[in-house]
Each structure stands twice: as C-alpha cells, then as structure tokens.
Write a protein that holds these residues in place. Structure first.
Motif, PDB file in Angstrom:
ATOM      1  N   LEU A   1       0.837  -1.205   0.000  1.00  0.00           N
ATOM      2  CA  LEU A   1       0.000   0.000   0.000  1.00  0.00           C
ATOM      3  C   LEU A   1       0.874   1.259   0.000  1.00  0.00           C
ATOM      4  CD1 LEU A   1      -2.778  -1.042   2.545  1.00  0.00           C
ATOM      5  CD2 LEU A   1      -3.018  -0.797   0.062  1.00  0.00           C
ATOM      6  N   PHE A   2       1.940   1.243   0.794  1.00  0.00           N
ATOM      7  CA  PHE A   2       2.851   2.388   0.865  1.00  0.00           C
ATOM      8  C   PHE A   2       3.505   2.645  -0.495  1.00  0.00           C
ATOM      9  CE2 PHE A   2       7.200   4.000   1.633  1.00  0.00           C
ATOM     10  CZ  PHE A   2       6.876   5.240   2.179  1.00  0.00           C
ATOM     11  N   SER A   3       3.930   1.588  -1.166  1.00  0.00           N
ATOM     12  CA  SER A   3       4.598   1.761  -2.462  1.00  0.00           C
ATOM     13  C   SER A   3       3.642   2.323  -3.511  1.00  0.00           C
ATOM     14  CB  SER A   3       5.207   0.445  -2.946  1.00  0.00           C
ATOM     15  OG  SER A   3       4.200  -0.479  -3.297  1.00  0.00           O
ATOM     16  N   ALA A   4       2.353   2.080  -3.344  1.00  0.00           N
ATOM     17  CA  ALA A   4       1.345   2.632  -4.261  1.00  0.00           C
ATOM     18  C   ALA A   4       0.778   3.950  -3.741  1.00  0.00           C
ATOM     19  CB  ALA A   4       0.223   1.622  -4.457  1.00  0.00           C
TER      20      ALA A   4
ATOM     21  N   TYR B   1      -2.499   5.573   3.476  1.00  0.00           N
ATOM     22  CA  TYR B   1      -3.218   6.465   4.393  1.00  0.00           C
ATOM     23  C   TYR B   1      -4.713   6.531   4.088  1.00  0.00           C
ATOM     24  CZ  TYR B   1      -2.647   9.518   0.370  1.00  0.00           C
ATOM     25  OH  TYR B   1      -2.664  10.027  -0.901  1.00  0.00           O
ATOM     26  N   GLN B   2      -5.150   5.833   3.031  1.00  0.00           N
ATOM     27  CA  GLN B   2      -6.535   5.956   2.604  1.00  0.00           C
ATOM     28  C   GLN B   2      -7.483   4.953   3.251  1.00  0.00           C
ATOM     29  OE1 GLN B   2      -6.716   6.026  -1.659  1.00  0.00           O
ATOM     30  NE2 GLN B   2      -5.251   7.693  -1.812  1.00  0.00           N
ATOM     31  N   GLY B   3      -6.999   3.776   3.566  1.00  0.00           N
ATOM     32  CA  GLY B   3      -7.883   2.766   4.158  1.00  0.00           C
ATOM     33  C   GLY B   3      -8.975   2.392   3.182  1.00  0.00           C
TER      34      GLY B   3
ATOM     35  N   ILE C   1       0.196  -3.440  14.503  1.00  0.00           N
ATOM     36  CA  ILE C   1       0.031  -2.132  15.151  1.00  0.00           C
ATOM     37  C   ILE C   1       1.383  -1.441  15.307  1.00  0.00           C
ATOM     38  CG2 ILE C   1      -0.630  -0.971  17.292  1.00  0.00           C
ATOM     39  CD1 ILE C   1      -2.721  -3.320  17.613  1.00  0.00           C
ATOM     40  N   LEU C   2       2.375  -2.198  15.768  1.00  0.00           N
ATOM     41  CA  LEU C   2       3.711  -1.607  15.927  1.00  0.00           C
ATOM     42  C   LEU C   2       4.269  -1.138  14.585  1.00  0.00           C
ATOM     43  CD1 LEU C   2       5.301  -4.004  18.589  1.00  0.00           C
ATOM     44  CD2 LEU C   2       4.464  -1.649  18.926  1.00  0.00           C
ATOM     45  N   PHE C   3       4.039  -1.926  13.529  1.00  0.00           N
ATOM     46  CA  PHE C   3       4.519  -1.498  12.212  1.00  0.00           C
ATOM     47  C   PHE C   3       3.769  -0.255  11.745  1.00  0.00           C
ATOM     48  CE2 PHE C   3       4.683  -1.332   7.616  1.00  0.00           C
ATOM     49  CZ  PHE C   3       6.051  -1.304   7.433  1.00  0.00           C
ATOM     50  N   ASN C   4       2.472  -0.193  12.009  1.00  0.00           N
ATOM     51  CA  ASN C   4       1.699   0.989  11.623  1.00  0.00           C
ATOM     52  C   ASN C   4       2.203   2.237  12.350  1.00  0.00           C
ATOM     53  OD1 ASN C   4      -0.510   2.199  10.140  1.00  0.00           O
ATOM     54  ND2 ASN C   4      -1.509   2.445  12.117  1.00  0.00           N
ATOM     55  N   LEU C   5       2.543   2.073  13.623  1.00  0.00           N
ATOM     56  CA  LEU C   5       3.105   3.208  14.370  1.00  0.00           C
ATOM     57  C   LEU C   5       4.468   3.608  13.794  1.00  0.00           C
ATOM     58  CD1 LEU C   5       2.119   2.192  18.014  1.00  0.00           C
ATOM     59  CD2 LEU C   5       1.199   4.103  16.679  1.00  0.00           C
ATOM     60  N   LEU C   6       5.271   2.626  13.415  1.00  0.00           N
ATOM     61  CA  LEU C   6       6.555   2.905  12.760  1.00  0.00           C
ATOM     62  C   LEU C   6       6.321   3.631  11.436  1.00  0.00           C
ATOM     63  CD1 LEU C   6       9.686   2.371  12.754  1.00  0.00           C
ATOM     64  CD2 LEU C   6       9.157   0.336  11.379  1.00  0.00           C
ATOM     65  N   MET C   7       5.338   3.182  10.691  1.00  0.00           N
ATOM     66  CA  MET C   7       5.014   3.807   9.407  1.00  0.00           C
ATOM     67  C   MET C   7       4.602   5.267   9.621  1.00  0.00           C
ATOM     68  SD  MET C   7       4.360   3.215   6.008  1.00  0.00           S
ATOM     69  CE  MET C   7       3.780   1.579   5.716  1.00  0.00           C
TER      70      MET C   7
ATOM     71  N   ASN D   1       5.152   7.300  12.166  1.00  0.00           N
ATOM     72  CA  ASN D   1       6.060   8.183  12.884  1.00  0.00           C
ATOM     73  C   ASN D   1       7.472   8.246  12.312  1.00  0.00           C
ATOM     74  OD1 ASN D   1       4.308   9.094  15.120  1.00  0.00           O
ATOM     75  ND2 ASN D   1       4.179   6.910  15.505  1.00  0.00           N
ATOM     76  N   VAL D   2       7.873   7.252  11.533  1.00  0.00           N
ATOM     77  CA  VAL D   2       9.242   7.219  11.015  1.00  0.00           C
ATOM     78  C   VAL D   2       9.271   7.159   9.492  1.00  0.00           C
ATOM     79  CG1 VAL D   2      11.422   5.934  11.032  1.00  0.00           C
ATOM     80  CG2 VAL D   2      10.075   6.109  13.129  1.00  0.00           C
ATOM     81  N   ILE D   3       8.622   6.148   8.921  1.00  0.00           N
ATOM     82  CA  ILE D   3       8.695   5.935   7.478  1.00  0.00           C
ATOM     83  C   ILE D   3       7.999   7.064   6.725  1.00  0.00           C
ATOM     84  CG2 ILE D   3       8.050   4.383   5.585  1.00  0.00           C
ATOM     85  CD1 ILE D   3       8.322   2.058   7.647  1.00  0.00           C
ATOM     86  N   ASP D   4       6.794   7.430   7.155  1.00  0.00           N
ATOM     87  CA  ASP D   4       6.048   8.526   6.526  1.00  0.00           C
ATOM     88  C   ASP D   4       5.423   9.393   7.618  1.00  0.00           C
ATOM     89  OD1 ASP D   4       4.643  10.253   4.916  1.00  0.00           O
ATOM     90  OD2 ASP D   4       3.226   8.756   4.175  1.00  0.00           O
ATOM     91  N   PRO D   5       6.230  10.331   8.155  1.00  0.00           N
ATOM     92  CA  PRO D   5       5.710  11.175   9.244  1.00  0.00           C
ATOM     93  C   PRO D   5       4.504  12.032   8.844  1.00  0.00           C
ATOM     94  CG  PRO D   5       8.095  11.431   9.001  1.00  0.00           C
ATOM     95  CD  PRO D   5       7.613  10.606   7.853  1.00  0.00           C
ATOM     96  N   ASP D   6       4.270  12.203   7.555  1.00  0.00           N
ATOM     97  CA  ASP D   6       3.125  12.989   7.077  1.00  0.00           C
ATOM     98  C   ASP D   6       1.876  12.132   6.872  1.00  0.00           C
ATOM     99  OD1 ASP D   6       4.707  15.287   7.006  1.00  0.00           O
ATOM    100  OD2 ASP D   6       5.378  14.862   4.956  1.00  0.00           O
ATOM    101  N   MET D   7       1.943  10.878   7.234  1.00  0.00           N
ATOM    102  CA  MET D   7       0.837   9.958   6.975  1.00  0.00           C
ATOM    103  C   MET D   7      -0.478  10.446   7.591  1.00  0.00           C
ATOM    104  SD  MET D   7       0.754   5.894   7.707  1.00  0.00           S
ATOM    105  CE  MET D   7      -0.595   5.350   8.715  1.00  0.00           C
TER     106      MET D   7
END
Length: 181
Positions: free
Chosen positions: A37-40, A44-46, A98-104, A106-112
C-alpha cells in the motif's frame, strides 16, 4: 484418569507454539501488505477493499494455523484449543501490525496522518452534505483518537474481537474430538 487419557495429554501439540508461529506469519504478511500500500501511496486511505483484504488475510492465517495444529495433534482439536490458537494468532499478528503501523506513521512517513486527514476531508466533502466547519470539527475530533496510545489500544481491541469471532466460527467448523470410550 485412565492410561488412554494420560497418553493423549502427553502427545498434545502446544497451542502457544502454534499461536506464536502463525501470529508471526500473520504479522509478516500484514507488513508486506502495508508496504505494498505504501509503495502505491495508498497507505493512508484505508477503505473497504483494504479492510476486506486485511480481514481475509487474518481469517486465512487463523484457519491455516488451526488446521496445522489439528494435524500436529493427531487429527484432533477441541473448541477451546482452537480458540487458544486463533486468538493467540490474532494477538501476536495484531501487535506486530500495530507496531509497524506506528513505525510507518512516525518514522517511514511522518506525514501519513496529515495525508489521511486531508484525504478524509476531500472524501467527506464529495460524499456528504456536511459543511466545511462540520468536516473540520470531525477531523479535529478524529485527531484525539489518533495518538499512538489510542491507536495501539483500539488496534489491539479490534484485533482481539475479530480474532475471537473468527476463532469461534473456524473452531466450530474445524474441531474434531476423540471419543474416549
């Protein structure tokens, strides 16, 4: 207890081991799906399709884990054993997701989170008759529930409730008990 019951208990597979193993599998698959989803740029849309795919993955891994447990347990599995395996899978997989989503977020895409809020604003404006002020108020209310602690709590609760439901249904279908007579 008779000898047959004692032997059966000694040969029982460990529900915790299967819950951990297949929970890790569920978490790994969830991370791969999130990265897709991130690569596409859709992370953030769900939406309905993302939810359906996520639920299908969860059901598939829970059922697969139960089948593997039953196979390792001599072809037998009681409903309580099925519930332990299924809820355990949902718990471990949910925590990882959940932990990966928080990483996503806060770190991978802080603008998410801001992307999600903007996407929600546009969607609400196009699909409802809400005023701009009402939309803004709803977005602000949503921000109160999007703190990391709230995300973890609601995510875990959601994962456990779905795990309970899917485990109960799957367990009722897949259970096979040995006649001790």
């Amino acid at each position: 207890m008779n000898l047959k019951q004692i032997k059966m208990e000694e040969n029982q597979a460990n529900t915790g081991k299967f819950a951990l193993t297949y929970g890790l599998l569920l978490g790994g698959i969830s991370i791969v799906f999130a990265l897709m989803l991130f690569s596409a740029d859709l992370h953030y849309q769900g939406g309905l399709m993302v939810g359906l795919v996520s639920i299908t993955i969860m059901i598939g891994v829970i059922v697969f884990g139960m089948i593997q447990y039953r196979s390792a347990n001599g072809g037998f599995m009681s409903l309580p054993q099925a519930m332990k395996v299924g809820i355990g899978i949902a718990l471990v997989g949910g925590i990882i997701g959940i932990l990966f989503n928080l990483l996503m977020a806060n770190v991978i895409d802080p603008d998410m989170m801001s992307k999600a809020a903007e996407y929600q604003k546009v969607t609400l404006a196009e699909t409802t008759k809400m005023t701009t002020e009402q939309i803004d108020a709803q977005i602000e209310m949503g921000k109160k529930f999007s703190t990391p602690g709230m995300q973890f709590a609601f995510g875990l609760l959601f994962s456990l409730v779905l795990g309970l439901i899917f485990s109960l249904i799957s367990g009722l279908i897949l259970k096979r008990t040995e006649n001790l007579n």
